[in-house]
Design a protein around this motif. Sequence first.
Motif, PDB file in Angstrom:
ATOM      1  N   ASN A   9       0.824  -1.217   0.000  1.00 44.78           N
ATOM      2  CA  ASN A   9       0.000   0.000   0.000  1.00 44.78           C
ATOM      3  C   ASN A   9       0.852   1.258   0.000  1.00 44.78           C
ATOM      4  N   THR A  10       1.960   1.254   0.710  1.00 44.39           N
ATOM      5  CA  THR A  10       2.893   2.375   0.666  1.00 44.39           C
ATOM      6  C   THR A  10       3.434   2.547  -0.751  1.00 44.39           C
ATOM      7  N   GLN A  11       3.780   1.428  -1.392  1.00 40.70           N
ATOM      8  CA  GLN A  11       4.276   1.461  -2.769  1.00 40.70           C
ATOM      9  C   GLN A  11       3.203   1.981  -3.720  1.00 40.70           C
ATOM     10  N   ARG A  12       1.974   1.545  -3.526  1.00 40.94           N
ATOM     11  CA  ARG A  12       0.874   1.983  -4.394  1.00 40.94           C
ATOM     12  C   ARG A  12       0.671   3.491  -4.282  1.00 40.94           C
ATOM     13  N   THR A  13       0.732   4.028  -3.067  1.00 33.63           N
ATOM     14  CA  THR A  13       0.598   5.471  -2.866  1.00 33.63           C
ATOM     15  C   THR A  13       1.744   6.213  -3.557  1.00 33.63           C
ATOM     16  N   LYS A  14       2.952   5.692  -3.423  1.00 33.43           N
ATOM     17  CA  LYS A  14       4.128   6.288  -4.076  1.00 33.43           C
ATOM     18  C   LYS A  14       3.949   6.301  -5.597  1.00 33.43           C
ATOM     19  N   GLU A  15       3.483   5.182  -6.141  1.00 37.74           N
ATOM     20  CA  GLU A  15       3.313   5.087  -7.595  1.00 37.74           C
ATOM     21  C   GLU A  15       2.220   6.036  -8.090  1.00 37.74           C
ATOM     22  N   ALA A  52       1.466   8.923  -6.761  1.00 41.19           N
ATOM     23  CA  ALA A  52       2.043  10.268  -6.709  1.00 41.19           C
ATOM     24  C   ALA A  52       3.029  10.514  -7.846  1.00 41.19           C
ATOM     25  N   GLN A  53       3.800   9.496  -8.199  1.00 41.51           N
ATOM     26  CA  GLN A  53       4.804   9.685  -9.257  1.00 41.51           C
ATOM     27  C   GLN A  53       4.232   9.481 -10.658  1.00 41.51           C
TER      28      GLN A  53
END
Length: 183
Positions: free
Chosen positions: A38-44, A46-47
């Motif tokens: 989920n942290t990775q999904r949020t990062k992706e 945003a980017q």
Amino acid sequence: IKATVASTMYNMNRVNANGYFDADNNENARYEKRKQLNTQRTKEYAQGYYEQGGGVVDPLPADAPQFVKDYYDYYKTQRGYHKRSGNSNDGWTVTGPMSFLNQPILAYSKEIRSAVLIMHGEKAHSRYFSEDAYRDMTSYTNYRDNKELLIIPGASHTDLYDGGGKNAIPFDKLAAFFNENLK
């Protein structure tokens, strides 16, 4: 569906939820994996793009487990390399396995009434997926007579993709199975 053959069956839900060989089969490990994804999904988000997780490791470490060596021998050589293959190149997206954590797709396998042949290599690291699926499918007495688990002597996981130069794929058995069950 009258008949199904699974060759080198891989339970992606199980390996993503529990890790290889069920090493992380516990609530806390799955919770931590969900948090990371989920942290990775949020990062992706945003980017604005998905990050790739990487395919089969290259170069191959000398101490790689045998199944990784088998994957390398298939996906990173002319034998199985393809320019659009995730395993040959940059793999799945990092968040791609997310949905596998919540989809136990084999939960109702014991209800399969049609004929099933599951083939797996004797030396395959993934053999336990097929053995467990077969056990589950045959646990209900009404539907066990048309199920078969065929272990191919000496074959690895990837040998059943293309024969592995060992004539590992039992085409005669496949033909007989379908001839019998597709009437």
